[in-house]
Design an enzyme around this catalytic site. Structure first.
Site, PDB file in Angstrom:
ATOM      1  N   LYS A 163       0.853  -1.200   0.000  1.00  0.00           N
ATOM      2  CA  LYS A 163       0.000   0.000   0.000  1.00  0.00           C
ATOM      3  C   LYS A 163       0.883   1.241   0.000  1.00  0.00           C
ATOM      4  O   LYS A 163       2.041   1.203   0.451  1.00  0.00           O
ATOM      5  CB  LYS A 163      -0.926   0.010   1.217  1.00  0.00           C
ATOM      6  CG  LYS A 163      -0.203  -0.184   2.552  1.00  0.00           C
ATOM      7  CD  LYS A 163      -1.183  -0.410   3.695  1.00  0.00           C
ATOM      8  CE  LYS A 163      -0.445  -0.748   4.990  1.00  0.00           C
ATOM      9  NZ  LYS A 163      -1.354  -1.035   6.109  1.00  0.00           N
ATOM     10  N   ARG A 221      -7.320   4.475   2.388  1.00  0.00           N
ATOM     11  CA  ARG A 221      -6.693   3.861   1.205  1.00  0.00           C
ATOM     12  C   ARG A 221      -7.530   2.700   0.664  1.00  0.00           C
ATOM     13  O   ARG A 221      -7.566   2.463  -0.543  1.00  0.00           O
ATOM     14  CB  ARG A 221      -5.283   3.367   1.569  1.00  0.00           C
ATOM     15  CG  ARG A 221      -4.284   4.478   1.769  1.00  0.00           C
ATOM     16  CD  ARG A 221      -2.982   3.964   2.346  1.00  0.00           C
ATOM     17  NE  ARG A 221      -3.149   3.462   3.704  1.00  0.00           N
ATOM     18  CZ  ARG A 221      -2.157   3.158   4.528  1.00  0.00           C
ATOM     19  NH1 ARG A 221      -0.907   3.301   4.107  1.00  0.00           N
ATOM     20  NH2 ARG A 221      -2.390   2.711   5.744  1.00  0.00           N
ATOM     21  N   GLU A 240     -11.191  -7.738  14.983  1.00  0.00           N
ATOM     22  CA  GLU A 240     -10.721  -6.387  14.679  1.00  0.00           C
ATOM     23  C   GLU A 240     -11.228  -5.380  15.713  1.00  0.00           C
ATOM     24  O   GLU A 240     -12.414  -5.382  16.074  1.00  0.00           O
ATOM     25  CB  GLU A 240     -11.202  -5.947  13.288  1.00  0.00           C
ATOM     26  CG  GLU A 240     -10.570  -6.743  12.148  1.00  0.00           C
ATOM     27  CD  GLU A 240     -10.963  -6.201  10.781  1.00  0.00           C
ATOM     28  OE1 GLU A 240     -10.260  -6.504   9.807  1.00  0.00           O
ATOM     29  OE2 GLU A 240     -11.986  -5.464  10.701  1.00  0.00           O
ATOM     30  N   ASP A 263      -3.200  -1.263  10.183  1.00  0.00           N
ATOM     31  CA  ASP A 263      -3.017   0.108   9.679  1.00  0.00           C
ATOM     32  C   ASP A 263      -2.735   1.019  10.870  1.00  0.00           C
ATOM     33  O   ASP A 263      -3.385   0.909  11.916  1.00  0.00           O
ATOM     34  CB  ASP A 263      -4.273   0.606   8.951  1.00  0.00           C
ATOM     35  CG  ASP A 263      -4.322   0.101   7.512  1.00  0.00           C
ATOM     36  OD1 ASP A 263      -3.385  -0.606   7.103  1.00  0.00           O
ATOM     37  OD2 ASP A 263      -5.307   0.401   6.819  1.00  0.00           O
ATOM     38  N   GLY A 301      11.878  35.334  14.070  1.00  0.00           N
ATOM     39  CA  GLY A 301      12.786  34.893  15.121  1.00  0.00           C
ATOM     40  C   GLY A 301      14.208  35.377  14.934  1.00  0.00           C
ATOM     41  O   GLY A 301      15.153  34.715  15.349  1.00  0.00           O
ATOM     42  N   HIS A 326       2.513  29.598  12.709  1.00  0.00           N
ATOM     43  CA  HIS A 326       2.363  29.168  14.095  1.00  0.00           C
ATOM     44  C   HIS A 326       2.103  27.674  14.166  1.00  0.00           C
ATOM     45  O   HIS A 326       1.414  27.106  13.312  1.00  0.00           O
ATOM     46  CB  HIS A 326       1.222  29.928  14.780  1.00  0.00           C
ATOM     47  CG  HIS A 326       1.504  31.381  14.957  1.00  0.00           C
ATOM     48  ND1 HIS A 326       0.518  32.326  15.034  1.00  0.00           N
ATOM     49  CD2 HIS A 326       2.669  32.058  15.061  1.00  0.00           C
ATOM     50  CE1 HIS A 326       1.057  33.527  15.190  1.00  0.00           C
ATOM     51  NE2 HIS A 326       2.364  33.385  15.211  1.00  0.00           N
ATOM     52  N   GLY A 349     -22.838  37.743  18.243  1.00  0.00           N
ATOM     53  CA  GLY A 349     -22.948  39.139  18.623  1.00  0.00           C
ATOM     54  C   GLY A 349     -21.633  39.892  18.653  1.00  0.00           C
ATOM     55  O   GLY A 349     -21.599  41.066  19.041  1.00  0.00           O
TER      56      GLY A 349
END
Length: 1149
Positions: A73, A81, A133, A238, A352, A803, A826
């Site tokens: 995969k 997927r 599962e 997965d 920075g 950020h 408001g």
């Protein structure tokens, strides 16, 4: 840096390796039932058009690939997927390989995103019944870590949030008991599997915490039943995961060792930082990381500054280079709002305080992209924007950009690029001036604006659209200031003097002014408590943690401009510097601040301090803040550092809540309370603070994430309202110490604050807490709000903004959704950020009309003298330098030797001779001259241990002295009697050549004057036993020098002198001296005057000193390695004469 997704291949390796190694929060009942992870990765190489490694036996893949049924995969952060048909199940290696090769390098569309498949994961196929599962997910939030579990997993798991059982593990609290874990999460699991799953979840959470995961999902998690005496087996099929990239300094070695699939070999020569490869941070699916993006990502990871680049549309006409995480989003919003989202070529930001070199590399990368390909018929636009910087030197960062612009001059002209610049902050005047001159010099159209224009005013101008009223420029001339009132701010100067008296001047009482008279001292104030909603006022006192004299001086200057009676900084805490005192300015005078090595010591000495501004680095700020939080006296902490691991930041904020301490940050510039207190560098330089009227309180309280945008809000509020009452930048990380609601509730409770302003952004849900407070009537004051990041919806793939927290993980977190929700609740919400000033102005006027705000007469702040260094940098003053140097310069990004970059010295292989030519002669000499200089060093390096200099070095070394002392002892013997023959020979032979005398006449003249000829004569060597060193010099000079008349003259002198004695030959000193004269006169690099000056200056003696130093160091090392004892000269080798002595008799006088 921020939380970033990793490949499934890497996630499985991390979990598999550390599941039995990470310390568990509570004991487990049994060993792990997890089957050994078997995963392999293959990648498509677009250059060779092949898979690496090839899916063939013996080509690098594990043996199990060729003996098992497989799953293949894509491993590129693709969701769902299976539903997209991107799974190859239960096939042999040949079929799996064919399936991968068929898709590798090909584009594929998943839902609405198209991307190229280039990375695949291969693992064994695990046959299992559907009922085995399960689904498990661990996710971090501000409150703590959530574990979600459902007994039904797989591709059709459905709405997990609705159906999963959930367990919150609050920050700072103990892990629940095993029984609680089972009853909460595993109630629907068969009892036979509960213990196995409980142990797995305990271990999985241990790995999650230990390796600083931020998200970990397994679906399906398969638990096979125990059979034939074998325990139940756990397989994860997965997996999706995110790691906190900022924790690399903590977890980098752990991440690396888990991913180390290479067996160490004796022949391996590569040395890595860790035992394994560094973590890979893949780009989101649909946006393959370009070479340029990868380069900037690497540059970003290697610096404390922030550098971001995402190429959105290589063919786009509109390019940006914006300073500041928040500002970069605002510019992208403005471009998208103007209808040019389809032309926006990139997103990026630098912040920075990057160095000139880093800014150059960043700018060069972007400009290189702009000038590629065929020119666009309409030309291109480059917007170099930014807000008002707090501490970055704008002119310094612009130097790097200017270098890049000049480098790509031809390409910029060919592509008809127009450049639009807007910037403010420290030294912005010089920066904008330099940019304007750059535009003129390279001929590229460039418009330059400063703080007189709103932050995004250049966008409509650059795009050629109608300029809105909000984009109009305005007068930003600061209010004229007068000298401070001495009675309010310090000792009173002499009456009528007009200025403080100078040191040494006579005072009225006849005494002289002393240096100590200019030191202002302050007594500790005993103050009452402040209300909870007002953590800062005009009496606030603080500690600054870290060596930050510039920030402290800025805080003290702000205090003085506000008319404070005492400085807001009481002391500095610096654990590495020892106890001492530092001087700072208080207006025109000075004050002393103590420096302590621990918080505890500072607390004892200053009971009036309740705030700490913590400048510790991201690596040490966690420990230092934990220490600070142990002292109940401290009520507020500002954490400035960026890149603090999210788990650390979250622990600190929850501990602070328990202790009722306000934390502002991390990743923040701080906050400001006009007229009262300033955290660190907030607000920038004093000219910006004065221009924004922050020296006195206004009526508007604001909160934002961005420090740069806070400065813009200060600017906007100064001309649309009566100014700022208090402003806080909470920081751009996912888990700021305090959130929007914390500060807005304070403003709501403070009767002096009349109007609230919230600048939110895409990502997170903190704005909704404010919305709820408004809906419930908790916040009643008018609140103007806007969420930046509305451009995100225009992007076809995921983009990480400046950020760390600026990324929407759901529709609820988008900027558009927030703006709609705030308007519905408001809030007063403008249509765009560009409309914010007008909305603020209108709202303020309503409050004034209603009498809620009563404007006050403007006051003049006291004058703050500019520091000498800064004034010099701005070109406002000049002073003659105490020293002059013309040979080297280390002030720029790269060391310079006589104007030549050190990198070029190595590129052109100048060697030591070339370096000497640059540093001694301030010019680049021809290759033959540089080689000759190196020959001189080789020939003069040593002359055996018996010469005076070597003997002195040896004796000193045997006395146990260090290398420098021994070397200097030898060098001090060099003079007229030892080593001085070089200078003397050069002078004599030069005189002989210039005098016009024949060699015989020259010899006779010296004989008549009873002068020996320097450079002539040897104790051992003779005409029949020549000195091979002289032969080497003569042969080289005659072969390579264009002219050698001085050497020819010296050799002719030798012919004369050897007629008298066979040993009166030209010795090596004479040969070198004569040849050096020819180098100076015949190389074409010197005038006659310069050549004479260099000979008089002792240059030749310098070569002897430099060369002989090599030998002296050799003698020193030789004696140390031989471990020779202290030398004492034998007495029988010294003649002592004591026959004549003067005896002094006491009293004989």
């Amino acid at each position: 840096m921020s939380t970033k997704a990793i490949r499934e291949f890497d996630a499985k390796q991390l979990v598999s390796y550390w599941l039995n190694r990470s310390p568990t929060p509570i004991p487990t009942k049994s060993d792990s039932s997890l089957s050994a992870a078997q995963v392999a990765q293959v990648e498509w190489d677009p250059v060779t058009k092949q898979l690496s490694p090839p899916i063939k036996p013996g080509q690098g893949l594990p043996d199990w690939v060729f003996t098992s049924k497989l799953v293949g995969k894509p491993d590129q952060l693709i969701k769902r997927r299976g539903k997209a048909g991107l799974l190859c199940l239960n096939k042999g290696w040949e079929e799996t390989g064919a399936w991968i090769e068929q898709r590798a390098g090909k584009p594929v569309t998943v839902e609405s995103t198209t991307g190229t498949l280039n990375t695949f994961i291969i693992e064994p196929f695990c046959p299992h019944p559907a009922e085995t599962e399960y689904y498990v997910c661990i996710n971090s939030t501000r409150e703590g870590d959530w574990i979600l579990f459902t007994h039904e997993g797989g591709v059709d798991v459905g709405d997990v949030d609705a159906k999963a059982l959930k367990l919150l593990l609050p920050v700072g609290e103990e892990f629940p008991t095993r029984e609680n874990l089972i009853s909460t999460l595993l109630a629907n699991v068969a009892p036979a599997k509960q213990d196995v799953l409980a142990d797995f979840l305990i271990r999985l959470y241990a790995v999650y915490v230990d390796l600083h995961f931020a998200y970990l999902e397994i679906n399906p998690l398969v638990v096979l039943d125990a059979a034939e005496g074998k325990p139940a087996e756990i397989h994860y099929l997965d997996m999706a995961a995110k790691l906190d990239q900022t924790a690399d300094f903590l977890c980098g070695p752990k991440w690396a060792v888990a991913r180390d699939t290479v067996t160490p070999s004796a022949g391996s020569s590569a040395i890595k930082a860790d035992r394994g490869p560094p973590m890979v941070w893949p780009a989101p699916f649909g946006r393959d990381l370009t070479k340029e993006e990868a380069y900037i990502q690497k540059l970003d990871a290697s610096t404390g500054a922030s550098l971001k680049l995402t190429v959105l549309n290589q063919a786009g006409r509109v390019w940006t280079m914006v300073a500041g995480g928040g500002a970069s989003v605002v510019y992208s919003d403005a471009i998208a709002a103007a209808g040019f989202a389809h032309e926006l070529a990139n997103y990026g930001e630098y912040s920075g305080a990057p160095t000139e070199g880093q800014t150059y590399e960043y700018a060069k990368t972007i400009i290189d992209l702009i000038v590629r390909g065929e020119p666009h018929p309409e030309g291109k636009v480059l917007i170099i924007g930014g807000g008002a910087a707090n501490f970055s030197d704008v002119a310094a960062t612009f130097k790097g950009i200017i270098r890049a612009l000049k480098q790509f001059k031809e390409g910029l002209l060919r592509h008809k690029v127009s450049i639009w610049v807007r910037r403010a902050g420290p030294n912005y005047q010089e920066g904008l001036k330099a940019m304007r001159l750059c535009g003129e010099s390279i001929g590229v159209p460039m418009k330059v604006y400063g703080p007189e224009s709103p932050i995004t005013a250049i966008v409509p101008m650059a795009l050629g659209i109608q300029r809105p009223a909000s984009a109009a420029t305005r007068d930003v001339t600061p209010i004229a200031s007068s000298p401070a009132s001495p009675s309010a701010n310090g000792p009173t100067p002499l009456p009528g003097s007009g200025e403080p008296s100078t040191v040494g001047s006579v005072k009225r009482d006849g005494s002289r002014e002393q240096p100590n008279d200019h030191i202002v001292r302050f007594e500790t104030e005993k103050l009452g408590s402040r209300p909870w909603f007002r953590p800062f006022d005009e009496h606030t006192r603080s500690f600054v943690f870290g060596l930050q004299p510039r920030a402290i001086q800025g805080m003290l200057d702000f205090d003085f401009s506000c008319g404070r009676k005492t400085p807001s900084v009481a002391a500095m805490i610096y654990p590495f510097g020892g106890h001492h005192i530092q001087k700072f300015y208080w207006g025109t005078k000075e004050t002393l601040l103590p420096v302590y090595t621990s918080v505890g010591e500072a607390i004892k000495k200053h009971p009036d301090v309740d705030v700490v501004v913590n400048f510790s680095s991201s690596r040490s700020v966690y420990a230092s803040t934990l220490d600070i939080l142990t002292y109940p006296q401290i009520k507020a902490i500002g954490i400035i550092a960026e890149g603090v691991p999210e788990r650390h930041a979250r622990e600190l904020l929850h501990l602070a809540v328990k202790k009722e301490v306000i934390i502002i940050g991390p990743a923040t510039v701080g906050g400001i309370k006009p007229g009262c207190f300033r955290i660190g560098n907030t607000g920038g330089m004093m000219d910006n603070l004065i221009a924004c009227k922050l020296y006195r309180p206004g009526s508007v309280g604001y909160v934002s994430k961005s420090g740069g945008m806070s400065n813009e809000l200060n600017n906007i509020l100064s001309y649309t309202t009566n100014g700022v009452y208090e402003g806080v930048a909470i920081g751009g990380d996912r888990y700021p110490g305090t959130s929007f609601i914390d500060h807005l509730l304070r403003y709501e409770a403070d009767p002096e604050c009349k109007l609230l302003l919230l600048l939110g952004e895409v990502g997170g849900t903190e704005e909704y807490r404010v919305i709820e407070a408004v809906k419930k009537g908790i916040i009643k004051k008018p609140i103007v709000a806007w969420a930046i990041g509305t451009c995100a919806k225009m992007f076809t793939s995921e983009v990480q903004f400046g950020h760390a927290g600026s990324m929407a993980n759901s529709d609820l977190e988008t900027a558009d959704a927030k703006n709609r929700a705030m308007k519905a609740a408001g809030f007063i919400v403008p249509d765009t950020f560009e409309d914010l000033p007008e909305v603020l102005k209108a709202t303020y006027q309503k409050l004034v009309s209603a009498g809620a705000i009563v404007p006050k007469a403007e006051i003049e702040p006291p004058q703050i003298p500019m520091d000498y260094q800064w004034a010099s940098k701005l070109g406002l003053i000049r002073k003659p330098a105490a020293f002059i140097s013309t040979i080297s310069d280390e002030r720029g990004q790269e060391l310079m030797y006589a104007g030549m970059r050190i990198s070029d010295v190595f590129k052109e292989e100048l060697g030591i001779g070339g370096v000497i030519s640059l540093l001694w002669f301030k010019r680049r000499l021809p290759a033959f001259a540089c080689k000759f200089i190196e020959m001189v060093l080789q020939l003069t390096a040593d002359h055996g241990p018996a010469v005076s200099g070597a003997m002195n070095t040896i004796i000193t070394a045997r006395a146990g002295k260090d290398l420098i002392s021994s070397l200097v002892a030898g060098l001090l013997t060099i003079g007229d009697r030892f080593g001085g023959a070089l200078d003397g020979a050069a002078a004599e032979f030069s005189r002989g050549v210039s005098s016009g005398l024949t060699p015989r006449e020259f010899v006779d003249q010296n004989r008549k004057a009873n002068k020996l000829i320097p450079g002539i004569g040897h104790k051992i060597k003779s005409k029949t036993n020549p000195d091979l060193r002289v032969t080497l010099v003569v042969d080289y000079v005659k072969k390579h020098f264009p002219s050698h008349k001085t050497l020819d003259f010296a050799l002719a002198v030798e012919d004369v002198t050897t007629q008298k004695a066979n040993t009166l030959i030209l010795n090596v000193d004479g040969a070198i001296a004569a040849s050096f004269c020819d180098l100076l006169s015949g190389s074409g690099a010197f005038t006659e005057e310069e050549a004479a000056e260099y000979l008089k200056s002792g240059t030749l003696n310098g070569l002897f000193v430099l060369g002989r130093s090599i030998g002296f160091i050799g003698h020193y090392l030789d004696q140390r390695l031989l471990k020779q004892p202290l030398y004492r000269h034998p007495a029988d080798d010294i003649f002592i004469n004591m026959q004549e002595r003067v005896v002094f008799q006491p009293g004989s006088a």
